[in-house]
Scaffold this motif. Structure first.
Motif, mmCIF file in Angstrom:
data_model
loop_
_atom_site.group_PDB
_atom_site.id
_atom_site.type_symbol
_atom_site.label_atom_id
_atom_site.label_comp_id
_atom_site.label_asym_id
_atom_site.label_seq_id
_atom_site.Cartn_x
_atom_site.Cartn_y
_atom_site.Cartn_z
ATOM 1 N N LYS A 156 7.432 3.664 -15.626
ATOM 2 C CA LYS A 156 6.148 3.710 -14.943
ATOM 3 C C LYS A 156 5.216 2.668 -15.552
ATOM 4 O O LYS A 156 5.349 2.294 -16.706
ATOM 5 C CB LYS A 156 5.513 5.096 -15.088
ATOM 6 N N SER A 157 4.231 2.242 -14.763
ATOM 7 C CA SER A 157 3.274 1.267 -15.281
ATOM 8 C C SER A 157 2.364 1.942 -16.297
ATOM 9 O O SER A 157 2.194 3.164 -16.307
ATOM 10 C CB SER A 157 2.429 0.707 -14.132
ATOM 11 N N ALA A 158 1.760 1.119 -17.159
ATOM 12 C CA ALA A 158 0.823 1.632 -18.151
ATOM 13 C C ALA A 158 -0.316 2.394 -17.477
ATOM 14 O O ALA A 158 -0.741 3.448 -17.948
ATOM 15 C CB ALA A 158 0.278 0.468 -18.975
ATOM 16 N N ARG A 159 -0.793 1.838 -16.367
ATOM 17 C CA ARG A 159 -1.902 2.463 -15.641
ATOM 18 C C ARG A 159 -1.507 3.865 -15.135
ATOM 19 O O ARG A 159 -2.283 4.816 -15.251
ATOM 20 C CB ARG A 159 -2.307 1.561 -14.466
ATOM 21 N N THR A 160 -0.302 3.973 -14.591
ATOM 22 C CA THR A 160 0.166 5.261 -14.063
ATOM 23 C C THR A 160 0.287 6.299 -15.167
ATOM 24 O O THR A 160 -0.108 7.460 -15.003
ATOM 25 C CB THR A 160 1.533 5.082 -13.372
ATOM 26 N N ILE A 161 0.824 5.882 -16.310
ATOM 27 C CA ILE A 161 1.000 6.807 -17.434
ATOM 28 C C ILE A 161 -0.347 7.337 -17.904
ATOM 29 O O ILE A 161 -0.526 8.541 -18.122
ATOM 30 C CB ILE A 161 1.733 6.097 -18.588
ATOM 31 N N LEU A 162 -1.305 6.451 -18.058
ATOM 32 C CA LEU A 162 -2.625 6.865 -18.523
ATOM 33 C C LEU A 162 -3.312 7.801 -17.528
ATOM 34 O O LEU A 162 -3.909 8.805 -17.908
ATOM 35 C CB LEU A 162 -3.498 5.636 -18.769
ATOM 36 N N LEU A 163 -3.201 7.476 -16.247
ATOM 37 C CA LEU A 163 -3.838 8.316 -15.224
ATOM 38 C C LEU A 163 -3.200 9.697 -15.152
ATOM 39 O O LEU A 163 -3.888 10.705 -14.943
ATOM 40 C CB LEU A 163 -3.774 7.621 -13.858
ATOM 41 N N GLU A 164 -1.880 9.752 -15.325
ATOM 42 C CA GLU A 164 -1.201 11.054 -15.291
ATOM 43 C C GLU A 164 -1.630 11.925 -16.468
ATOM 44 O O GLU A 164 -1.832 13.133 -16.320
ATOM 45 C CB GLU A 164 0.313 10.852 -15.296
ATOM 46 N N GLN A 165 -1.777 11.318 -17.645
ATOM 47 C CA GLN A 165 -2.208 12.086 -18.796
ATOM 48 C C GLN A 165 -3.677 12.487 -18.661
ATOM 49 O O GLN A 165 -4.063 13.597 -19.032
ATOM 50 C CB GLN A 165 -1.985 11.295 -20.086
ATOM 51 N N ALA A 166 -4.489 11.612 -18.100
ATOM 52 C CA ALA A 166 -5.895 11.939 -17.862
ATOM 53 C C ALA A 166 -6.016 13.113 -16.884
ATOM 54 O O ALA A 166 -6.886 13.976 -17.038
ATOM 55 C CB ALA A 166 -6.627 10.717 -17.318
ATOM 56 N N LYS A 167 -5.117 13.146 -15.911
ATOM 57 C CA LYS A 167 -5.113 14.237 -14.933
ATOM 58 C C LYS A 167 -4.845 15.580 -15.618
ATOM 59 O O LYS A 167 -5.429 16.612 -15.260
ATOM 60 C CB LYS A 167 -4.064 13.957 -13.857
ATOM 61 N N LYS A 168 -3.962 15.570 -16.612
ATOM 62 C CA LYS A 168 -3.660 16.811 -17.344
ATOM 63 C C LYS A 168 -4.885 17.292 -18.113
ATOM 64 O O LYS A 168 -5.139 18.496 -18.205
ATOM 65 C CB LYS A 168 -2.490 16.578 -18.299
ATOM 66 N N VAL A 169 -5.648 16.342 -18.658
ATOM 67 C CA VAL A 169 -6.882 16.702 -19.364
ATOM 68 C C VAL A 169 -7.886 17.309 -18.392
ATOM 69 O O VAL A 169 -8.515 18.338 -18.675
ATOM 70 C CB VAL A 169 -7.485 15.462 -20.064
ATOM 71 N N ARG A 170 -8.050 16.688 -17.227
ATOM 72 C CA ARG A 170 -8.996 17.187 -16.230
ATOM 73 C C ARG A 170 -8.617 18.592 -15.768
ATOM 74 O O ARG A 170 -9.481 19.457 -15.585
ATOM 75 C CB ARG A 170 -9.062 16.242 -15.026
ATOM 76 N N ARG A 171 -7.314 18.846 -15.588
ATOM 77 C CA ARG A 171 -6.869 20.184 -15.165
ATOM 78 C C ARG A 171 -7.275 21.253 -16.172
ATOM 79 O O ARG A 171 -7.716 22.356 -15.799
ATOM 80 C CB ARG A 171 -5.359 20.190 -14.974
ATOM 81 N N GLN A 172 -7.124 20.927 -17.471
ATOM 82 C CA GLN A 172 -7.520 21.881 -18.505
ATOM 83 C C GLN A 172 -9.027 22.123 -18.475
ATOM 84 O O GLN A 172 -9.494 23.259 -18.658
ATOM 85 C CB GLN A 172 -7.093 21.359 -19.886
ATOM 86 N N LEU A 173 -9.783 21.071 -18.191
ATOM 87 C CA LEU A 173 -11.241 21.212 -18.096
ATOM 88 C C LEU A 173 -11.631 22.086 -16.908
ATOM 89 O O LEU A 173 -12.532 22.932 -17.010
ATOM 90 C CB LEU A 173 -11.897 19.833 -17.978
ATOM 91 N N TYR A 174 -10.963 21.914 -15.767
ATOM 92 C CA TYR A 174 -11.277 22.707 -14.569
ATOM 93 C C TYR A 174 -10.990 24.186 -14.800
ATOM 94 O O TYR A 174 -11.668 25.062 -14.243
ATOM 95 C CB TYR A 174 -10.465 22.215 -13.373
ATOM 96 N N GLN A 175 -9.954 24.470 -15.610
ATOM 97 C CA GLN A 175 -9.647 25.869 -15.900
ATOM 98 C C GLN A 175 -10.745 26.519 -16.729
ATOM 99 O O GLN A 175 -10.980 27.720 -16.639
ATOM 100 C CB GLN A 175 -8.305 25.966 -16.632
ATOM 101 N N ILE A 176 -11.429 25.708 -17.526
ATOM 102 C CA ILE A 176 -12.544 26.222 -18.330
ATOM 103 C C ILE A 176 -13.791 26.397 -17.466
ATOM 104 O O ILE A 176 -14.472 27.418 -17.537
ATOM 105 C CB ILE A 176 -12.835 25.262 -19.509
ATOM 106 N N ASP A 177 -14.077 25.381 -16.648
ATOM 107 C CA ASP A 177 -15.288 25.431 -15.813
ATOM 108 C C ASP A 177 -15.079 24.524 -14.595
ATOM 109 O O ASP A 177 -15.071 23.300 -14.710
ATOM 110 C CB ASP A 177 -16.507 24.983 -16.619
ATOM 111 N N GLU A 178 -14.961 25.132 -13.430
ATOM 112 C CA GLU A 178 -14.730 24.387 -12.187
ATOM 113 C C GLU A 178 -15.902 23.456 -11.863
ATOM 114 O O GLU A 178 -15.743 22.430 -11.192
ATOM 115 C CB GLU A 178 -14.509 25.369 -11.026
ATOM 116 N N ASN A 179 -17.089 23.787 -12.367
ATOM 117 C CA ASN A 179 -18.282 22.991 -12.070
ATOM 118 C C ASN A 179 -18.341 21.668 -12.834
ATOM 119 O O ASN A 179 -19.263 20.878 -12.640
ATOM 120 C CB ASN A 179 -19.546 23.815 -12.388
#
Length: 491
Positions: A156-179
């Protein structure tokens, strides 16, 4: 700058370890079983003894890497735990009140001090010496196999790898507070600019680290730490569109992987005596001579080899016979051909049960013939393997292999059954069948490496990174195995 001698820490609180770290604790046993001063000696040449800032003792940094393997932690998390876990501090030879290192030192240590490709087998040699001293090795049998490790970057491209990992961080944040959705940094556009993605990831990491309430969300912090590591590593590990040294290998005809192979030789006591790291497409059987040679250099002599059909090539059978080594490897008719063309790179892939070309592509069809004029003993066959010409036309290695405009590309092999008649008789004996039963042990070891010590996916990029991961992992696994054997011996 590295001190010329190892300095031991002294503290008035040292007795706390006797109260807190039980004598049967795994880390106490790993600490006491071997003298780690050899790490200092092996790495001295990578430091200056009279220039620069005083360096952290390499033994300590190496032990941090061992802890990462044992407990499957990131750089940040292994240092964080070492601050409060007294067993960790004891293993690291730290005083109870001593401050831990900055996690960035581990990255620098790996990249600047542990690049020697000989390190893997130097560490294994140390464990072989220890096993001999403890009288744990009873014979000279080497059980061989390879285990595959997927590339961390998975094509995968560097950009794709970083975005996929960033997405995992965002998911954890949404579980804490959807707002939080409207408060997070703005995602980069689809411009494909790597620098924009890196800037976005840095802002996301900063957002998490600024909020005190997030510090106790363990899963969020673990994903954040991984994103931070990926971002910091981008100039070395992510600057290419994929892992340069990784290659496509085959687990079966229909199943492939992108990554590396670690070719392993193990004793019947399940102690790894030798290892050799290659890219994923390499043929297992071709590594046998090197495994035997390096095993003997590591202090483990070989008079018997046990492996699967990948190791029963004609060349290996002849080599074993010439060197008085018993080879226990069931014949595979296709890989024991008398084959002059194999010298140009066509090799039998035992996992896919067919031939692959120098470019790593598998054949798509096989035709078997028995031309009498070519059968010296009246039993010779010729097998012809056909390849996908569409792939041949695009292959970077087509020059000298594929003729432009040709509608087919094939590879023929002459089979002569009398060549292996003696070995065919041997593999039917009770001795062969009984010894072949030992092979299951290395499959169990491969499973342990993958499922208990993170060997399923590469922790870094390139052959250098894979060799380092193999070195620390297998050294640690061997020490743990030696401890278990000693406990069984004393029971």
């Amino acid at each position: 700058m590295l001190d010329s001698q190892i300095k031991m820490s002294t503290s008035s609180y040292q007795q706390l370890y006797d109260l807190i770290v039980d004598e049967n604790h795994q880390l106490r046993k790993l600490h006491d079983i071997i003298d780690y001063s050899f790490v200092h000696e092996e790495l001295r040449h990578t430091y200056s003894e009279n220039m620069g800032r005083k360096a952290v003792e390499p033994i300590v940094l190496f032990k941090y890497l061992m802890l990462k393997v044992i407990y499957e932690l990131s750089d940040v998390d292994v240092v964080k735990r070492s601050k409060t876990d007294m067993a960790f501090k004891f293993f690291l030879d730290m005083a109870p009140e001593e401050e831990v290192i900055d996690p960035s030192l581990l990255t620098k240590f790996r990249k600047l001090r542990l690049k020697d490709e000989k390190l893997l087998n130097q560490l294994l040699a140390r464990t072989i010496i220890l096993a001999k001293e403890k009288d744990l090795l009873k014979n000279h049998t080497l059980i061989v196999d390879s285990t595959h490790t997927k590339s961390r970057y998975n094509k995968k491209s560097a950009r794709t790898i970083l975005l996929e990992q960033a997405k995992k961080v965002r998911r954890q944040l949404y579980q804490i507070d959807e707002n939080l959705r409207d408060k997070l940094p703005t995602k980069p556009t689809n411009s494909g600019v790597l620098e924009d993605t890196i800037a976005y990831c840095e802002k996301l990491v900063e957002f998490v680290e600024k909020k005190d309430e997030f510090q106790y969300a363990q899963k969020l912090m673990e994903q954040k730490n991984l994103l931070k590591e990926f971002t910091l590593d981008h100039t070395e590990a992510l600057k290419e569109s994929y892992d340069e040294d990784a290659r496509v290998g085959h687990k079966s005809y229909d199943e492939s992987f992108f990554g590396y192979k670690t070719h392993i030789g193990m004793t019947p006591e399940r102690i790894i005596a030798v290892a050799h790291v290659t890219s994923g497409e390499k043929n297992d059987g071709k590594q046998l001579k090197d495994l035997i040679r390096i095993s003997e250099e590591n202090g483990y002599g070989v008079d018997e080899i046990i492996g699967d059909a990948a190791y029963s090539e004609r060349e290996n059978i002849e080599y074993a016979k010439e060197n008085d080594i018993i080879l226990i490897s069931k014949l595979n008719r296709a890989i024991t051909h008398s084959n002059k063309k194999s010298k140009i790179g066509f090799e039998f892939n035992k996992d896919a049960n067919t031939y692959q070309c120098p470019g790593g592509h598998l054949s798509i069809k096989k035709v078997n013939k028995r031309p009498r004029q070519n059968a010296v003993d009246g039993k010779g066959d010729v097998e012809t393997y056909f390849f996908d010409v569409e792939k041949c036309r695009e292959c970077s290695l087509r020059k000298g292999c594929y003729k432009d405009g040709a509608n087919t590309k094939s590879h023929s092999i002459s089979l002569k059954s009398n060549t292996h008649l003696e070995y065919m008789v041997f593999q039917e004996t009770d001795f062969f069948k009984e010894r072949a039963k030992e092979r299951y042990k290395i499959e169990a070891k491969n499973s342990e490496l993958k499922h208990s010590h993170g060997f399923e996916v590469a922790s870094g990029s390139g052959l250098v990174g894979m060799r380092l991961q193999s070195a620390v992992t297998m050294f640690t696994v061997n020490l743990k195995r030696i401890l278990k054997l000693l406990d069984e011996k004393e029971a």
